[in-house]
Write an enzyme that holds these catalytic residues in place. Sequence first.
Site, PDB file in Angstrom:
ATOM      1  N   ASP A  26      -9.249   9.921  42.667  1.00  0.00           N
ATOM      2  CA  ASP A  26      -9.111  10.271  43.979  1.00  0.00           C
ATOM      3  C   ASP A  26      -8.462   8.353  44.807  1.00  0.00           C
ATOM      4  O   ASP A  26      -9.366   7.277  44.264  1.00  0.00           O
ATOM      5  CB  ASP A  26     -10.661   9.958  45.203  1.00  0.00           C
ATOM      6  CG  ASP A  26     -11.091  11.541  44.442  1.00  0.00           C
ATOM      7  OD1 ASP A  26     -10.790  11.636  44.238  1.00  0.00           O
ATOM      8  OD2 ASP A  26     -12.207  12.257  45.259  1.00  0.00           O
ATOM      9  N   GLU A 207     -14.231  17.825  50.075  1.00  0.00           N
ATOM     10  CA  GLU A 207     -14.518  16.769  49.699  1.00  0.00           C
ATOM     11  C   GLU A 207     -13.180  15.835  50.837  1.00  0.00           C
ATOM     12  O   GLU A 207     -11.914  16.200  51.136  1.00  0.00           O
ATOM     13  CB  GLU A 207     -14.163  15.792  48.181  1.00  0.00           C
ATOM     14  CG  GLU A 207     -15.465  16.943  47.634  1.00  0.00           C
ATOM     15  CD  GLU A 207     -15.036  15.855  46.359  1.00  0.00           C
ATOM     16  OE1 GLU A 207     -16.076  15.925  45.580  1.00  0.00           O
ATOM     17  OE2 GLU A 207     -14.063  16.323  45.716  1.00  0.00           O
TER      18      GLU A 207
END
Length: 444
Positions: A26, A207
């Site tokens: 990420d 998320e």
Amino acid sequence: MTDMALGADTLRPTAHYTAEKTWLNDPNGLLHYRGVYHLFFQNNPNGRTWGDMSWGHATSTDLVTWEHQPTAISYTDDEFVFSGSAVVDVRNTAGFAQPGETALVAIYTSAATPDSGAQTQSQALAYSVDEGNTWVRYEGNPVLDIGSTEFRDPKVFWYGGEDDGHWVMVIVEATNHRVIVYTSNDLRAWTRASHFGPAHAVGGVWECPDLFPLRVEGTDETKWVLIVSLNPGGIAGGSGTQFFIGDFDGETFTAENLTDSAELEDYDWLDYGHDYYAAVSFNNAPDGRRLMIGWASNWLYARDTPVYPWRSAMSLVREVTLERRPDGAYAIAQRPILPESGIEVHRFTAPKGERAVATVSNSDGERVTITAGDGALVVDRSQAGENDFHPDYRPAAAAPLPEGDVDVTIVVDGPIIEVFADGGRVVMTEQVFPARALDRFEVS
């Protein structure tokens, strides 16, 4: 095919950022400060799979050429440094800066390591007073702890004016499929204000939320966009990134594009491909531009992709705009930030009522086909090289297209293909693993 077949000197992408020899996932802490774009990211500095999670760091002045920097915030025996964001604390609300200094403040999820004896995820601060070169953990960490094991990925931004504004944090209760809004005056003490969700796709954990305003093109109207990543349960299978459009008053987000449908096709997705996840935007981008970047992979098979010595890459940076369609609905359009050279960019048009098939290939016959028409965009990677390294590496993905002439732009950069159709309103990102570059193009 061995790992070495896709080594650093063959198909490492040029404009899609990769760590030098290690794992990344990420994007974190995206920030523009004094002419420099900072890309922080989830990184295992000790290996090519997910592990000792820390904040890696890269910088750029043009969003396409990235310079590796030392690890920004490293793991410890007790703490993994999970996803989060970074802000420029120009008002010195947190008090980390001395006279003449400006503090960059990272807000990240402090995840207890297995060796710590705990399992919680809480929110912590680190700060830099030398323009992001070195970072110091705040001694008062954590600043937000609700005793949860699934509480992560804070995105923080300033809301309001100079004198009457406040900090806003959007963060997920991952398994509850909820985005929680917190507010603060100093980045240290946080008050829960509201929550959003569950809504739309909830087939996996939520998320990496993001929340930001966008002016509707050609008008004075502004709407707010909430980004929520989902894993698994995405539109193409596995990881995916959805969005909601609505209003935000500094404490509560209210979505306008909700539907009671249970079909994934009826929701709004930033990308319809297999390989676009955890997309977030840069804070403090100049000229009010909304610039986003995502992780160009999928948790279904990310740990097994046949590349070496790096593993995983970022997407291209995309400028995001908001339009209102003739039917009154809102549509996000994404435009890639492209380098002047070093990658393959192809364009074609699918005329109304016809199907057009584009092929990117190499001299070995390895190829990807992109079909536009009959109301759909299909990217087929089944013959693009190695595809048996994991059973969940799926051969094709599809996205809806409107009626009428449709323009298509294909970006090929090593093992990553990004396809932008209908002015960037429909986007697909795919990883492929050919033996050599896909440097041929034809349309039929």
